[in-house]
Design an enzyme around this catalytic site. Structure first.
Site, PDB file in Angstrom:
ATOM      1  N   HIS A   1       0.827  -1.210   0.000  1.00  0.00           N
ATOM      2  CA  HIS A   1       0.000   0.000   0.000  1.00  0.00           C
ATOM      3  C   HIS A   1       0.865   1.265   0.000  1.00  0.00           C
ATOM      4  CE1 HIS A   1      -3.392  -2.512   2.072  1.00  0.00           C
ATOM      5  NE2 HIS A   1      -3.112  -2.924   0.852  1.00  0.00           N
TER       6      HIS A   1
ATOM      7  N   HIS B   1      -9.345  -2.238  -5.088  1.00  0.00           N
ATOM      8  CA  HIS B   1      -8.231  -2.478  -4.175  1.00  0.00           C
ATOM      9  C   HIS B   1      -7.231  -3.450  -4.785  1.00  0.00           C
ATOM     10  CE1 HIS B   1      -5.939  -2.637  -0.509  1.00  0.00           C
ATOM     11  NE2 HIS B   1      -5.836  -3.949  -0.726  1.00  0.00           N
TER      12      HIS B   1
ATOM     13  N   ASP C   1      -3.239  -2.844  -5.175  1.00  0.00           N
ATOM     14  CA  ASP C   1      -2.183  -3.789  -4.832  1.00  0.00           C
ATOM     15  C   ASP C   1      -1.274  -4.053  -6.025  1.00  0.00           C
ATOM     16  OD1 ASP C   1      -2.827  -4.201  -2.169  1.00  0.00           O
ATOM     17  OD2 ASP C   1      -3.948  -6.053  -2.520  1.00  0.00           O
TER      18      ASP C   1
ATOM     19  N   HIS D   1      -0.638 -10.898  -4.889  1.00  0.00           N
ATOM     20  CA  HIS D   1       0.768 -10.531  -4.747  1.00  0.00           C
ATOM     21  C   HIS D   1       1.686 -11.561  -5.401  1.00  0.00           C
ATOM     22  CE1 HIS D   1      -0.729  -7.525  -2.064  1.00  0.00           C
ATOM     23  NE2 HIS D   1      -1.168  -8.416  -1.197  1.00  0.00           N
TER      24      HIS D   1
END
Length: 305
Positions: free
Chosen positions: A78, A235, A239, A262
């Site tokens: 973030h 969101h 990321d 991720h």
């Protein structure tokens, strides 16, 4: 031109997984410095970690960086998204613990602090990674790719059984302050059953409705609900930008993520840099610089909630 902050910023909060209080200080840095993290609480060995994809050693639930001395810092995505989204290329991040504070679960607190102190252009050319050929990965039901494009573009799709989330997709170009305006205040999210599982495993100890959206079937447990109808996919795009920033330079190309996270983005960067024919480093022209995420940011672009 390269860019840094005009003045240091300081953020205090708690880690999502550790629950431990931490102080993060982000300071201006000289041109060509890049982004580095220093664990100021570690004094017996090398405490500097480059914010680069090949120093990622864990992508379960967050992105964690480590150096060869075994010093680690987690949940960097973030803050990295905030730096990339405001066009900061050089900065020193200092932290007194192992995890970047989660704050409200978005990049908004970091973006607000950055815009408050202002941005400083530096007398050095900005280099970017231009995608020449498509590179993709497809593992365990998720996929991600980078392909040629004139600007930085992110397209993302998610599909959850929970009716409160369901299927969502979105495409955005990251130019003209789009990250600050469209993504920066979108919070991390999870399912109620995931919270129970993580906490039983000693994770998410700092998690709560103040720093994450929690859903249970068709219910959003946060009293305020979503900040945006499609906050969850936004969101995921946040990321992705933060994880892509670990390439070390802005990427000019199109990122496509399908149920990715991720791990997918880190594997994609590793595949990209293993393919020297798929990319080139260029010195940005004025027109290319104008299309990067940090250009044309206005104070009115930013909305905290």
């Amino acid at each position: 031109m390269q860019r840094t902050l005009k003045h240091p910023i300081e953020i205090v909060g708690k880690g999502l997984h550790s629950g431990k209080r931490a102080i993060v200080r982000v300071s201006p840095a000289a041109a060509e410095f890049g982004i580095w993290v220093r664990r100021v609480d570690v004094t017996d060995r090398d405490n500097l970690i480059p914010a680069l994809y090949d120093h990622v050693n864990d992508t379960r639930l967050c992105t964690r960086l480590a150096n060869s001395a075994g010093v680690e810092v987690s949940t960097v995505e973030h803050l990295m998204a905030a730096l990339a989204g405001t066009g900061i290329h050089n900065a020193m991040i200092e932290i007194d613990g192992p995890e970047i504070p989660i704050m409200d679960g978005s990049s908004a607190p970091f973006v607000a602090a950055i815009l408050k102190v202002g941005l400083l252009e530096q007398d050095a050319p900005l280099r970017a990674i231009r995608i020449l050929k498509e590179v993709s990965i497809n593992v365990d039901g998720f996929s991600a790719s980078l392909s040629p494009a004139d600007k930085i573009e992110i397209e993302f799709a998610i599909d959850f059984d929970e009716a409160a989330i369901g299927k969502q997709s979105k495409t955005l170009q990251m130019s003209n302050g789009a990250f600050v305006r469209e993504l920066s205040n979108c919070r991390t999210f999870c399912r109620r059953r995931d919270v129970d599982m993580m906490q039983s495993a000693g994770l998410a100890l700092g998690g709560g409705l103040e720093n994450a959206i929690v859903v249970d079937g068709d219910l959003v447990l946060n009293p305020e609900g979503f900040r945006r109808e499609d906050e969850c996919v936004r969101h995921k795009m946040l990321d992705a930008l933060g994880d892509l920033a670990l390439a070390g330079s802005p990427i000019i190309g199109r990122y496509l993520g399908d149920k990715a996270g991720h791990r997918a983005t880190n594997l994609l960067l590793r595949e990209l840099f293993a393919r020297p024919d798929a990319w080139e480093m260029i010195e940005c022209s004025e027109a290319q610089w104008q299309d990067l995420p940090g250009a044309h940011i206005k104070p009115s672009d930013f909305v905290q909630a």
